[in-house]
Design an enzyme around this catalytic site. Structure first.
Site: not given
Length: 666
Positions: A376, A445
């Site tokens: 990322e 998350h």
């Protein structure tokens, strides 16, 4: 090489006057890599660098007066005084930019190489890095992606043996060279004498020619040595991290002396006189130039983008989901702008990131819609590099939490590039971030960190809550010339609404009044807007008229709509699915109190998440997320009304599900 040496010696000499009020990192002693490599490049080729960048800038043809003026912080500097020594640019010469965070420019250069390949320009991108950068994870990620995508990029590692004061042998295992690292990533690797400019030129020329013909990326390791201190104008052998014997052994390898046999002494003296005259003129120009006006300090934080939004109030009887609306916006952008491309982990998967990217690769091709390595940080840099060189990338994270490993690229690079290079480049980049909730998503998350990002000047942060707004705001985000973070709550993807089939664009700076009322202003953020609307329906039965505002844009904040509404109702409740401390709810309340103070009929309140991460277990999370009942109770307390007899909690649906149909695992 002589010109670079003389320029930097002048900087070192003048630095004690304290008029150059920025760090300087000199390349005295290691001029050969810059000259050897850049002499083999065409003017149209692009170069990137790091904090020790004067030599690269000058060797690529950067304007000397603009460079010295920048170091002096003057308006005539290449960045208008906003960048200093560590941020130089001269796009006309092909020197795109330098930034000082070690390793951070490497993925940006790789992104520029992606642009070069996509536009079939036959352009080669070169990025200079030091040996210290080879310990950075983002560099490994960048090498891997460059090789995987077969990009025309030349990595030039100036191995001067030290990272500040730390020698190479305490940072790398014995027996492994830096070239070995690059070779493991399947790059073409070559090591040559970093003080032999002729050998560097010959090697670079061949590598660059190979890159123009489709070769895998090249990694050139050039052992060399800096004579001066890491940062500053002086010598620092006396502090003990290197010996005088080591220093002298390298000074005997002076690249200028080494090449002097090829130059007529009389011609060399003539060059020195011409260079000296040029340097004197550059310093006089810098010293006599004016500083930019103080008002310019706030300029170029954002690129002034004009997007026609006349179609933002279209009507339609067509009903599609939020996810379908996002897909439709991306499909239109890909079809109508060849500079747009879409990438992210899972983008071409059969599930298409919850349906938001389904079949887009089949329609627009693998070069326009593609999967990425699990990198990322580097991929965000790649997106930035391609954006500043003409592309319009859309980068997607299946969870906002995953984007945090790329925080350097988002905060230090994307947000500041337009500003620190004084508006010479923009970053038209969209980063989609999906916020998880429920079904055991847990602490890593489920975070909603929009207030984090809204705190960073240069970023735009939007969070639409309806399918209509999702399509219109994403379309505007893609056209915007600034980095836009587009945050999607996972529970919104399946909701449906009326969405026109034709394209339309909604401003990224406006809140929406989704229900008019007169007694209290209720401000919702993203999914919580839906809960606010449910609460408003309940409160209507008690003759409490609620005005519901969907904030939509976290930054910039629509102060006009907020203040107009609260001025009418004189009461405020803000509902946010994030922790309250330093959150957007606090910002909205502060705005209202600063403007209305004691004229309010009650103290503003907020409903937010508790100050702890969300547990994975649904039983432990049962009181974590606010619902419409939570909101209703808060409004009852503002009006001093009892409510327990009116509210009946829905015990059938767990609070980590929006409805019974929403099931795991993702």
């Amino acid at each position: 090489m002589l010109r670079i040496r003389m320029v930097e010696e002048k900087i070192a000499h003048k630095y004690s006057e304290q008029q150059m009020r920025c760090p300087v990192h000199l390349s005295i002693g290691q001029e050969a890599p810059a000259v050897g490599v850049c002499s083999a490049l065409d003017k149209s080729d692009w170069v990137f660098s790091g904090h020790r960048n004067h030599a690269h800038y000058l060797a690529k043809g950067g304007d000397l007066k603009a460079m010295i003026s920048e170091i002096y912080g003057k308006a005539t500097g290449c960045c208008g005084g906003k960048g200093g020594s560590m941020h130089l640019t001269d796009k006309s010469a092909g020197f795109i930019g330098a930034t000082p965070i070690v390793g951070s420019t490497i993925p940006i250069a790789v992104g520029a190489a992606l642009t070069a390949k996509r536009t079939s320009s036959n352009r080669v991108v070169t990025v200079f890095l030091g040996d210290g950068a080879m310990e950075s994870g983002v560099v490994h990620e960048s090498l891997n992606f460059a090789a995987t995508a077969n990009l025309p990029v030349l990595f030039v590692c100036e191995n001067n043996l030290y990272s500040v004061y730390s020698p190479l042998d305490v940072r790398q295992p014995p027996g492994r060279s830096l070239s070995d690292i690059a070779k493991a990533h399947c790059l073409n690797t070559i090591t040559v004498d970093g003080n032999n400019v002729g050998e560097i030129y010959d090697t670079s020329f061949k590598a660059i020619n190979d890159l123009r013909n489709g070769s895998l990326p090249y990694f050139l390791e050039l052992p060399t040595y800096r004579w001066r201190e890491h940062c500053g104008p002086g010598y620092d052998n006396d502090i003990g991290y290197r010996t005088e014997l080591e220093f002298e052994s390298w000074r005997e390898k002076d690249p200028i002396v080494k090449f002097s046999d090829h130059v007529d002494p009389q011609e060399s003296m003539m060059w020195a006189e011409e260079i000296q005259q040029e340097i004197e003129e550059a310093f006089v120009f810098a010293e006599t130039s004016c500083f930019a006006p103080i008002s310019s300090a706030s300029e170029n934080v954002y690129h002034s983008t004009t997007i026609a939004c006349e179609n933002s109030h279209l009507t339609s009887d067509r009903v599609i989901s939020y996810a379908e609306a996002i897909r439709e916006s991306q499909d239109y952008a890909l079809a109508n702008d060849q500079g747009v491309y879409l990438m992210g982990l899972g983008v071409p998967d059969p599930k298409g990131i919850f349906g938001t990217t389904l079949n887009l690769q089949n329609v627009h091709g693998i070069d326009r819609v593609f999967d990425i390595p699990l990198s990322e940080n580097a991929i965000t840099g790649v997106a930035i590099g391609s954006a500043i060189t003409g592309m319009r990338p859309i980068l997607t994270h299946q969870r906002l939490d995953f984007s945090l490993v790329s925080i350097d690229q988002i905060v230090n690079q994307a947000a500041k590039w337009h500003y620190m290079f004084n508006g010479t480049m923009s970053v038209p980049l969209v980063i989609r971030m999906i916020i998880g909730r429920g079904w055991g998503q847990g602490p890593q998350h489920s975070q909603s960190l929009h207030a984090w990002f809204a705190h960073i000047p240069g970023l735009k942060v939007v969070m639409p809550s309806s399918a209509y707004d999702a399509k219109g705001m994403l379309s505007s985000a893609i056209k915007d010339n600034n980095p836009v973070l587009f945050l999607e709550h996972r529970w919104l993807h399946n909701i449906k609404g009326f969405v026109p089939s034709e394209p339309y664009f909604i401003p990224l700076s406006k809140a929406a009044i989704v229900r008019e009322g007169s007694d209290i202003t209720l401000v919702g953020v993203s999914y919580m807007t839906l809960e606010c609307l449910k609460a408003a329906e309940t409160l209507l039965r008690l003759n409490i008229s609620v005005e519901v505002i969907d904030l939509r844009s976290i930054h910039p904040l629509d102060t006009e709509t907020l203040l107009t509404s609260v001025n009418k109702t004189k009461r405020l409740l803000v509902v946010d699915h994030a922790e309250s401390t330093c959150g957007i709810s606090a910002e909205v309340i502060a705005l209202v109190v600063e403007n209305f103070g004691k004229s309010l009929l009650s103290n503003p309140k907020r409903v937010c998440l508790p100050p702890h991460p969300v547990p994975t277990c649904h039983a432990l999370a049962s009181e974590y997320y606010p619902t419409s009942d939570t909101i209703t109770r808060s409004i009852f307390s503002i009006f001093s009304k009892p409510c327990d007899s009116l509210l009946k909690e829905d015990e059938q649906t767990p609070k980590d599900q929006p409805n019974r149909e929403f099931i795991g695992p993702f």
